[in-house]
Design a protein around this motif. Structure first.
Motif, PDB file in Angstrom:
ATOM      1  N   SER A 244       2.006 -14.108  -5.847  1.00 41.78           N
ATOM      2  CA  SER A 244       2.475 -12.868  -6.472  1.00 41.78           C
ATOM      3  C   SER A 244       2.057 -11.677  -5.623  1.00 41.78           C
ATOM      4  O   SER A 244       0.915 -11.610  -5.150  1.00 41.78           O
ATOM      5  CB  SER A 244       1.888 -12.734  -7.876  1.00 41.78           C
ATOM      6  N   SER A 245       2.987 -10.733  -5.439  1.00 42.48           N
ATOM      7  CA  SER A 245       2.772  -9.666  -4.457  1.00 42.48           C
ATOM      8  C   SER A 245       3.254  -8.322  -4.975  1.00 42.48           C
ATOM      9  O   SER A 245       4.203  -8.247  -5.751  1.00 42.48           O
ATOM     10  CB  SER A 245       3.512  -9.991  -3.149  1.00 42.48           C
ATOM     11  N   ILE A 246       2.606  -7.283  -4.490  1.00 41.97           N
ATOM     12  CA  ILE A 246       3.042  -5.910  -4.733  1.00 41.97           C
ATOM     13  C   ILE A 246       3.305  -5.278  -3.372  1.00 41.97           C
ATOM     14  O   ILE A 246       2.430  -5.247  -2.505  1.00 41.97           O
ATOM     15  CB  ILE A 246       1.997  -5.126  -5.537  1.00 41.97           C
ATOM     16  N   LEU A 247       4.537  -4.806  -3.203  1.00 41.99           N
ATOM     17  CA  LEU A 247       5.008  -4.301  -1.918  1.00 41.99           C
ATOM     18  C   LEU A 247       5.402  -2.834  -2.043  1.00 41.99           C
ATOM     19  O   LEU A 247       5.991  -2.424  -3.054  1.00 41.99           O
ATOM     20  CB  LEU A 247       6.233  -5.096  -1.450  1.00 41.99           C
ATOM     21  N   GLY A 254      11.422   2.449   7.815  1.00 40.97           N
ATOM     22  CA  GLY A 254      11.907   1.077   7.937  1.00 40.97           C
ATOM     23  C   GLY A 254      10.787   0.061   7.880  1.00 40.97           C
ATOM     24  O   GLY A 254      10.833  -0.972   8.562  1.00 40.97           O
ATOM     25  N   SER A 255       9.774   0.334   7.050  1.00 40.33           N
ATOM     26  CA  SER A 255       8.607  -0.553   7.012  1.00 40.33           C
ATOM     27  C   SER A 255       8.306  -0.979   5.574  1.00 40.33           C
ATOM     28  O   SER A 255       8.731  -0.350   4.605  1.00 40.33           O
ATOM     29  CB  SER A 255       7.383   0.153   7.603  1.00 40.33           C
ATOM     30  N   VAL A 256       7.575  -2.077   5.470  1.00 43.04           N
ATOM     31  CA  VAL A 256       7.131  -2.567   4.167  1.00 43.04           C
ATOM     32  C   VAL A 256       5.656  -2.920   4.272  1.00 43.04           C
ATOM     33  O   VAL A 256       5.204  -3.491   5.261  1.00 43.04           O
ATOM     34  CB  VAL A 256       7.978  -3.774   3.704  1.00 43.04           C
ATOM     35  N   HIS A 257       4.896  -2.531   3.247  1.00 44.66           N
ATOM     36  CA  HIS A 257       3.457  -2.753   3.245  1.00 44.66           C
ATOM     37  C   HIS A 257       3.093  -3.665   2.079  1.00 44.66           C
ATOM     38  O   HIS A 257       3.504  -3.419   0.935  1.00 44.66           O
ATOM     39  CB  HIS A 257       2.711  -1.427   3.117  1.00 44.66           C
ATOM     40  N   LEU A 258       2.339  -4.713   2.375  1.00 43.69           N
ATOM     41  CA  LEU A 258       1.828  -5.612   1.347  1.00 43.69           C
ATOM     42  C   LEU A 258       0.560  -4.995   0.781  1.00 43.69           C
ATOM     43  O   LEU A 258      -0.491  -5.001   1.415  1.00 43.69           O
ATOM     44  CB  LEU A 258       1.552  -6.999   1.948  1.00 43.69           C
ATOM     45  N   LEU A 259       0.670  -4.454  -0.430  1.00 49.34           N
ATOM     46  CA  LEU A 259      -0.474  -3.776  -1.045  1.00 49.34           C
ATOM     47  C   LEU A 259      -1.474  -4.764  -1.628  1.00 49.34           C
ATOM     48  O   LEU A 259      -2.656  -4.443  -1.760  1.00 49.34           O
ATOM     49  CB  LEU A 259       0.016  -2.824  -2.138  1.00 49.34           C
ATOM     50  N   GLY A 260      -0.987  -5.930  -1.992  1.00 48.47           N
ATOM     51  CA  GLY A 260      -1.877  -6.950  -2.530  1.00 48.47           C
ATOM     52  C   GLY A 260      -1.106  -8.212  -2.821  1.00 48.47           C
ATOM     53  O   GLY A 260       0.108  -8.172  -3.073  1.00 48.47           O
TER      54      GLY A 260
END
Length: 280
Positions: A244-247, A254-260
């Motif tokens: 399970s992820s929060i993005l 043009g970027s995506v960060h995996l917050l957790g």
């Protein structure tokens, strides 16, 4: 804004046991600890049903079902929005079944019911297709969109891989928060109860399916929050991916960060405190 994913391993057909487990994970939290709580697809029934007859004892209506009652009680107790998946039977038309989620407001009111639009093979044995993707305006949150598992994929895996129906819809809608309940399968059937690493190949695939949101270069849409709550465990020899992820998606760069992210096998609650402005 505090976003929570509750990831666990529901046992097929053991609704009360599954609800008690989820409630136990939440019992130490109080109002102010969570603003949005997301649980997996068909969180309390389990997922691997084989037919309409198999799932029939577990169907719920969209207003008074046992899952909705649980979600309302937790929303009121925590003063939080709550989203959780369940198998729905339509009042007045008992032959129509949906794989649905309820989205409950802080006061315990039912804000929205969304039914899975793109069905996976397992769903096709019992569920009707939901009529359409959906995004709505929610006070204090903005435009919120809903997804259930296979919705992220192309329709029935038949369209070309570079067709992104779900992401294109939410780009058009200018959705700011996308909430997804999942029963997503693992790429690796080697089950290890102690594996607390997330399945990066699965997370990368989710990001790929969100490409139109990431690459649109629209500087005025601001950042987009995507919450993906998956289940874990093994059910009927099927292994689920957890992770399970929060993005946070930044279209301007043009970027995506995996917050957790949770591990593949973790049964736990992950809470991420996300800024509510455009620097999410």
């Amino acid at each position: 804004m505090k976003i929570a994913c509750l990831q666990f391993n529901p046992k097929l057909g053991e609704i009360e046991k599954n609800q008690n487990f989820a409630s136990g994970l939440l019992e130490s939290y109080k109002p102010g600890d969570i603003d949005i709580l997301v649980l997996p697809e068909m969180a309390f029934t389990g997922y691997m049903f084989k037919s309409k007859e198999h799932i029939k004892p577990y169907l719920e209506d969209a207003e008074t079902g046992i899952t909705i009652r649980w979600a309302k009680a937790q929303a009121i107790r925590l003063r939080s929005f709550v989203m959780v998946g369940y198998p729905q039977i339509v009042k007045g038309n008992p032959d129509i079944y949906y794989n649905s989620i309820c989205f409950i407001g802080r006061d315990g009111e039912l804000i929205e019911t969304y039914s899975k639009h793109f069905l996976y093979t397992t769903d096709e044995s019992w569920a009707n297709e939901g009529p359409e993707f959906k995004a709505i305006n929610v006070d204090s949150l903005g435009k919120v969109g809903f997804g259930i598992c296979m919705d992220l994929n192309r329709y029935q895996f038949k369209a070309p891989f570079d067709v992104y129906e779900f992401a294109d819809f939410h780009l058009q809608q200018r959705t700011k928060i996308v909430l997804c309940s999942m029963a997503w399968l693992s790429n690796n059937d080697n089950y290890n109860d102690n594996d607390n690493n997330h399945e990066i190949s699965t997370i990368n695939y989710w990001c790929n399916r969100l490409s139109p949101l990431i690459l649109n270069n629209n500087n005025d849409i601001g950042n987009i929050l995507v919450v993906v709550c998956n289940r874990t465990g093994i059910e009927d020899s099927t292994t689920f991916a957890g992770s399970s992820s929060i993005l946070s998606i930044s279209p301007s760069t043009g970027s995506v960060h995996l917050l957790g992210s949770l591990g593949k096998r973790q049964e736990s609650i992950m809470i991420i405190d996300v800024p509510i402005d455009d620097d999410t």
